[in-house]
Design an enzyme around this catalytic site. Structure first.
Site, PDB file in Angstrom:
ATOM      1  N   CYS A 106       3.323  -7.503  65.203  1.00 44.87           N
ATOM      2  CA  CYS A 106       1.864  -7.952  64.706  1.00 44.87           C
ATOM      3  C   CYS A 106       0.778  -7.013  65.192  1.00 44.87           C
ATOM      4  O   CYS A 106       0.897  -5.982  64.756  1.00 44.87           O
ATOM      5  CB  CYS A 106       1.692  -9.410  65.241  1.00 44.87           C
ATOM      6  SG  CYS A 106       0.349 -10.334  64.343  1.00 44.87           S
ATOM      7  N   HIS A 107      -0.195  -7.675  65.940  1.00 45.31           N
ATOM      8  CA  HIS A 107      -1.474  -6.611  66.501  1.00 45.31           C
ATOM      9  C   HIS A 107      -0.861  -5.891  67.728  1.00 45.31           C
ATOM     10  O   HIS A 107      -1.703  -5.381  68.209  1.00 45.31           O
ATOM     11  CB  HIS A 107      -2.316  -7.815  66.725  1.00 45.31           C
ATOM     12  CG  HIS A 107      -3.004  -8.208  65.516  1.00 45.31           C
ATOM     13  ND1 HIS A 107      -2.569  -9.252  64.877  1.00 45.31           N
ATOM     14  CD2 HIS A 107      -4.439  -8.034  65.120  1.00 45.31           C
ATOM     15  CE1 HIS A 107      -3.633  -9.514  63.786  1.00 45.31           C
ATOM     16  NE2 HIS A 107      -4.482  -8.841  63.980  1.00 45.31           N
ATOM     17  N   GLY A 108       0.246  -6.002  67.968  1.00 42.32           N
ATOM     18  CA  GLY A 108       0.607  -5.128  69.196  1.00 42.32           C
ATOM     19  C   GLY A 108       0.458  -3.838  68.839  1.00 42.32           C
ATOM     20  O   GLY A 108       0.538  -2.997  69.807  1.00 42.32           O
TER      21      GLY A 108
END
Length: 174
Positions: A106-108
């Protein structure tokens, strides 16, 4: 897949996606791996977006990358808080440089961009950060999971089963 006697890490900071932390954490434990919850501070409790909490076991500045098979970076808004801490960013960069599994969902991917490890790497992420990853030098694609050497990325919680299969396979080779 067994990871008995291997040490692994899952990063945490406030506002993490609950699924993207909890699912990898327990899948890694299920394999017999030792799992450290790494954060800017040790023994601090961090709240997830959905109300779960996670208590860190290790401060990023105290982590020894060579002791670990890999690291998982959950999404949510946590990566934006993680990348404000130099030790967190440096840990991701050093894990990558040492050939350890670096897995982001995801936003990692924001942490991968901040660690400056994306040049010419194939990745995926939540579509909203696509431009950030491209600007960091990555070749972005909309796929369930992308494996490029020791870098593993996925898009959303729906991709967690495929993501963790790839993570476990990668860590089993370390």
């Amino acid at each position: 897949m067994e990871l008995k006697d291997r040490k692994t890490m899952v990063m945490v900071e406030q506002m993490y996606n609950d699924y993207e932390f909890v699912y990898p954490y327990y899948r890694l434990l299920e394999t017999g791996a030792h799992v450290d919850v790494v954060a800017p501070e040790a023994k601090k409790t961090y709240p997830g977006k959905g109300g779960t909490t996670a208590t860190s076991t290790l401060a990023a500045k105290d982590a020894v990358p060579g002791d670990y098979a890999g690291i998982v970076i959950p999404g949510g808004f946590a990566p934006d808080f993680m990348r404000r801490h130099e030790a967190m960013v440096n840990l991701v960069r050093e894990m990558f440089t040492q050939g350890k599994v670096v897995a982001a969902i995801c936003h990692g991917g924001w942490m991968l961009a901040s660690a400056r490890i994306l040049k010419e790497k194939k990745v995926t992420s939540f579509f909203a950060i696509k431009d950030d990853l491209i600007h960091a030098g990555a070749n972005w694609g909309d796929q369930e999971v992308v494996v490029d050497d020791n870098l593993i990325t996925s898009r959303t919680p729906d991709d967690l089963p495929a993501f963790m299969r790839a993570v476990l396979e990668g860590m089993s080779k370390i």
